[in-house]
Design an enzyme around this catalytic site. Structure first.
Site, PDB file in Angstrom:
ATOM      1  N   SER A  41       0.829  -1.200   0.000  1.00 20.24           N
ATOM      2  CA  SER A  41       0.000   0.000   0.000  1.00 20.24           C
ATOM      3  C   SER A  41       0.871   1.261   0.000  1.00 20.24           C
ATOM      4  O   SER A  41       1.673   1.458  -0.899  1.00 20.24           O
ATOM      5  CB  SER A  41      -0.964  -0.041   1.191  1.00 20.24           C
ATOM      6  OG  SER A  41      -1.984   0.920   1.047  1.00 20.24           O
ATOM      7  N   ASP A 155      -5.887  -3.444  -2.279  1.00 19.79           N
ATOM      8  CA  ASP A 155      -4.838  -3.122  -1.314  1.00 19.79           C
ATOM      9  C   ASP A 155      -4.198  -4.361  -0.694  1.00 19.79           C
ATOM     10  O   ASP A 155      -4.876  -5.252  -0.199  1.00 19.79           O
ATOM     11  CB  ASP A 155      -5.453  -2.261  -0.203  1.00 19.79           C
ATOM     12  CG  ASP A 155      -4.425  -1.543   0.627  1.00 19.79           C
ATOM     13  OD1 ASP A 155      -3.619  -2.233   1.284  1.00 19.79           O
ATOM     14  OD2 ASP A 155      -4.408  -0.297   0.614  1.00 19.79           O
TER      15      ASP A 155
END
Length: 338
Positions: A41, A155
């Site tokens: 991320s 993510d």
């Protein structure tokens, strides 16, 4: 120093991920050689900038973030697969990273994403770095998923918030991990602001109220640049109100055909965004804790950033400072790796 191969595992954390910039600056100042970087991320975002030789560029961008900048990258597509399409973010990534391929990088790099359909951890090490980062930062519900080789990717923090095992897979012998999921007990507790920060907050709050008033009247002045700049900010803040209106309409219809009555809402009850943010915080904290027990790094840096919300990018300067100072406090521990 000897030839010990050092790897970095940069964890997820949304706005808290700007701490990675401070960590990397401290390592650079101490001449700590980094041979491999794995990021999840926001860790993938900063890690990609670092291995592309663009750490200064991403620091400069972070230092200039405010709500006007944030709003300029919001391409709303609600209510599709996410609030934001992500095209503008991809253009920003191209500007910062300058579109290299993994094969062109001087330092080994991997970005971690999640297969939305299977829940698998997907480690991206080939092809376009920008596309890999875009997949790794695709927080479900915020960004639309990324289509990659017939997979829908979101993510990487859903499966591997601090990718120590991925850094090792790149050949690193010693791992420095940066975990931004800790200090969960401090979340939602406001940090005490210094004098200058307090003045900026007061000014920002006043501008925000002016923007709301102007937006409600649909009367933005072309001459008032500050209010115009906050228009998108107002839209962003009021997405939650739209959710609440839909929710209330649904409750009213249910009440009309059943005996169900809504319980009075506590004034202190969390908002929709609060619930979403805290859910993500708790989930990533638990996953990171379990994985760090299984894949132990040689050094773990845990900046105390529980007070920073997922989208508090305007706090970037303070977040970077905390990351830098925590790394400097642990520098003797890091140097002992050699």
């Amino acid at each position: 120093m000897n030839n010990t191969t050092i790897g970095l595992a940069l964890g997820s954390g949304a706005a808290r991920g700007m701490a990675h910039i401070g960590v990397l600056k401290a390592l650079n100042e101490a001449d700590i050689p980094i041979h491999a970087v794995a990021g999840t991320s926001s860790g993938a975002l900063v890690g990609a900038a670092y291995v592309s030789g663009k750490l200064d560029e991403i620091e400069e961008f972070a230092l200039n973030i405010d709500w006007k900048v944030i709003a300029s990258y919001c391409d709303f597509v609600f209510p599709r697969k996410g609030l934001l399409e992500g095209t503008k973010i991809t253009k920003l990534l191209n500007q910062i990273i300058n579109q290299p391929n993994f094969e062109e990088l001087l330092v080994k790099f991997a970005a971690v994403a999640t297969d939305l359909n299977t829940g698998e951890e997907i480690v991206l090490t080939k092809g376009n770095v920008t596309e890999a980062v875009r997949a790794s930062i695709s927080l479900p519900g915020i960004f639309e998923p990324v289509l990659w080789q017939n997979r829908l990717l979101v993510d990487g923090g859903l499966v591997n918030p601090v990718p120590v095992n991925v850094a090792r897979s790149l050949g690193a012998k010693k791992i420095i991990a940066v975990d931004l999921t800790g200090h969960i007990e401090h979340r939602n507790k406001p940090r005490r602001l210094n004098g200058a920060e307090a003045k900026r907050k007061i000014k920002s709050d006043k501008l925000h109220q002016r923007a709301i008033s102007a937006a409600e009247k649909n009367n933005f002045s072309q001459d008032d640049e500050q209010i115009a700049a906050l228009k998108e900010h107002w839209v962003f803040r009021n997405l939650e109100q739209k959710y609440r209106r839909v929710e209330q309409q649904l409750k009213s219809r249910i009440s009309a055909i059943t005996d169900w009555k809504e319980e009075p809402e506590d004034d202190q009850s969390p908002s929709l965004f609060d619930v979403m943010a805290n859910t993500i915080n708790i989930m990533t904290f638990q996953i990171a804790d379990a994985q760090l027990r299984e894949h132990k790094p040689d050094v773990i840096i845990k900046p105390k950033l529980g007070y920073v919300g997922l989208f508090d990018y305007q706090e970037a300067e303070d977040v970077m400072r905390v990351g830098y100072e925590q790394t400097m406090r642990q520098m003797s521990e890091i140097e002992a790796l050699f």
